[in-house]
Design a protein around this motif. Structure first.
Motif, PDB file in Angstrom:
ATOM      1  N   GLU A   3      12.745 -13.259 -57.752  1.00 50.03           N
ATOM      2  CA  GLU A   3      12.982 -14.238 -58.551  1.00 50.03           C
ATOM      3  C   GLU A   3      14.216 -14.681 -57.331  1.00 50.03           C
ATOM      4  O   GLU A   3      13.615 -16.199 -56.997  1.00 50.03           O
ATOM      5  N   VAL A   4      15.279 -14.916 -56.634  1.00 45.13           N
ATOM      6  CA  VAL A   4      15.137 -15.549 -54.906  1.00 45.13           C
ATOM      7  C   VAL A   4      14.129 -15.275 -54.447  1.00 45.13           C
ATOM      8  O   VAL A   4      14.754 -16.679 -53.883  1.00 45.13           O
ATOM      9  N   VAL A   5      13.202 -14.524 -53.507  1.00 45.63           N
ATOM     10  CA  VAL A   5      12.388 -15.567 -53.140  1.00 45.63           C
ATOM     11  C   VAL A   5      12.227 -16.345 -54.057  1.00 45.63           C
ATOM     12  O   VAL A   5      11.100 -17.081 -52.796  1.00 45.63           O
ATOM     13  N   ARG A   6      11.133 -16.403 -54.876  1.00 51.11           N
ATOM     14  CA  ARG A   6      10.333 -17.644 -55.442  1.00 51.11           C
ATOM     15  C   ARG A   6      11.303 -18.803 -55.532  1.00 51.11           C
ATOM     16  O   ARG A   6      11.296 -20.388 -55.498  1.00 51.11           O
ATOM     17  N   LEU A   7      12.421 -19.204 -55.270  1.00 53.50           N
ATOM     18  CA  LEU A   7      13.756 -19.499 -55.234  1.00 53.50           C
ATOM     19  C   LEU A   7      13.804 -19.950 -54.041  1.00 53.50           C
ATOM     20  O   LEU A   7      14.253 -21.529 -53.542  1.00 53.50           O
ATOM     21  N   LEU A   8      13.783 -19.354 -52.637  1.00 57.68           N
ATOM     22  CA  LEU A   8      13.730 -19.949 -51.437  1.00 57.68           C
ATOM     23  C   LEU A   8      12.007 -20.379 -51.242  1.00 57.68           C
ATOM     24  O   LEU A   8      12.671 -21.264 -51.051  1.00 57.68           O
ATOM     25  N   ILE A   9      11.057 -19.740 -52.292  1.00 54.56           N
ATOM     26  CA  ILE A   9      10.290 -21.021 -51.773  1.00 54.56           C
ATOM     27  C   ILE A   9       9.795 -21.725 -51.927  1.00 54.56           C
ATOM     28  O   ILE A   9       9.360 -22.899 -51.722  1.00 54.56           O
ATOM     29  N   ILE A  10      10.417 -22.775 -53.464  1.00 51.43           N
ATOM     30  CA  ILE A  10      10.680 -23.761 -53.999  1.00 51.43           C
ATOM     31  C   ILE A  10      11.341 -24.598 -52.800  1.00 51.43           C
ATOM     32  O   ILE A  10      11.017 -25.180 -52.884  1.00 51.43           O
ATOM     33  N   TYR A  11      12.191 -23.928 -52.249  1.00 52.87           N
ATOM     34  CA  TYR A  11      13.682 -25.011 -51.268  1.00 52.87           C
ATOM     35  C   TYR A  11      12.619 -25.319 -50.423  1.00 52.87           C
ATOM     36  O   TYR A  11      12.837 -26.707 -50.261  1.00 52.87           O
ATOM     37  N   LEU A  12      11.751 -24.214 -49.487  1.00 52.94           N
ATOM     38  CA  LEU A  12      11.127 -24.408 -48.910  1.00 52.94           C
ATOM     39  C   LEU A  12      10.227 -25.730 -48.674  1.00 52.94           C
ATOM     40  O   LEU A  12       9.472 -26.747 -47.683  1.00 52.94           O
ATOM     41  N   GLN A  13       9.736 -25.692 -50.033  1.00 52.74           N
ATOM     42  CA  GLN A  13       8.331 -26.349 -50.118  1.00 52.74           C
ATOM     43  C   GLN A  13       9.030 -27.891 -50.481  1.00 52.74           C
ATOM     44  O   GLN A  13       7.739 -28.892 -50.176  1.00 52.74           O
ATOM     45  N   GLU A  14       9.558 -28.145 -51.555  1.00 51.73           N
ATOM     46  CA  GLU A  14      10.579 -28.819 -51.847  1.00 51.73           C
ATOM     47  C   GLU A  14      11.632 -29.863 -51.311  1.00 51.73           C
ATOM     48  O   GLU A  14      11.722 -30.532 -51.231  1.00 51.73           O
ATOM     49  N   HIS A  15      12.479 -28.855 -50.393  1.00 52.56           N
ATOM     50  CA  HIS A  15      13.001 -29.639 -49.928  1.00 52.56           C
ATOM     51  C   HIS A  15      14.978 -29.241 -50.649  1.00 52.56           C
ATOM     52  O   HIS A  15      15.648 -30.777 -50.322  1.00 52.56           O
ATOM     53  N   ARG A  16      14.339 -29.091 -51.803  1.00 49.02           N
ATOM     54  CA  ARG A  16      15.688 -29.264 -52.731  1.00 49.02           C
ATOM     55  C   ARG A  16      15.218 -27.983 -53.873  1.00 49.02           C
ATOM     56  O   ARG A  16      14.144 -27.425 -54.077  1.00 49.02           O
TER      57      ARG A  16
END
Length: 91
Positions: A3-16
């Motif tokens: 879940e933390v990795v998924r959250l990090l990927i989403i942050y890096l893609q969307e910058h939020r």
């Protein structure tokens, strides 16, 4: 950890970071700790507190309208079709 990795990927893609992902991460992490410790080792006060915490996070995720901004962004990105002319327009 997934879940933390998924959250990090989403942050890096969307910058939020979306709040709903963070709430989901809190639910998963809490349940993981309960399972690893074992419910039988917890005192009844801790079980009540964890139950209240999980219910509050679940209610926030379900009824908190955390995805309102995403729906608003999607509505703006959908192009509107050409309106059909009405009788008032042709007159």
């Amino acid at each position: 950890m997934v879940e933390v990795v998924r959250l990090l990927i989403i942050y890096l893609q969307e910058h939020r970071v979306a709040v709903d992902f963070m709430v989901e991460l809190g639910i998963v992490a809490t349940l993981r700790e309960i399972i690893l410790r074992g419910v039988t080792e917890l005192e009844w006060q801790q079980v009540v507190a964890l139950t209240t915490f999980l219910l509050a996070l679940g209610a926030l995720l379900r009824f908190g309208d955390l995805r309102r901004i995403e729906r608003f962004d999607q509505q703006q990105s959908v192009p509107e079709s050409d309106p059909k002319p009405t009788r008032a327009d042709s007159a």
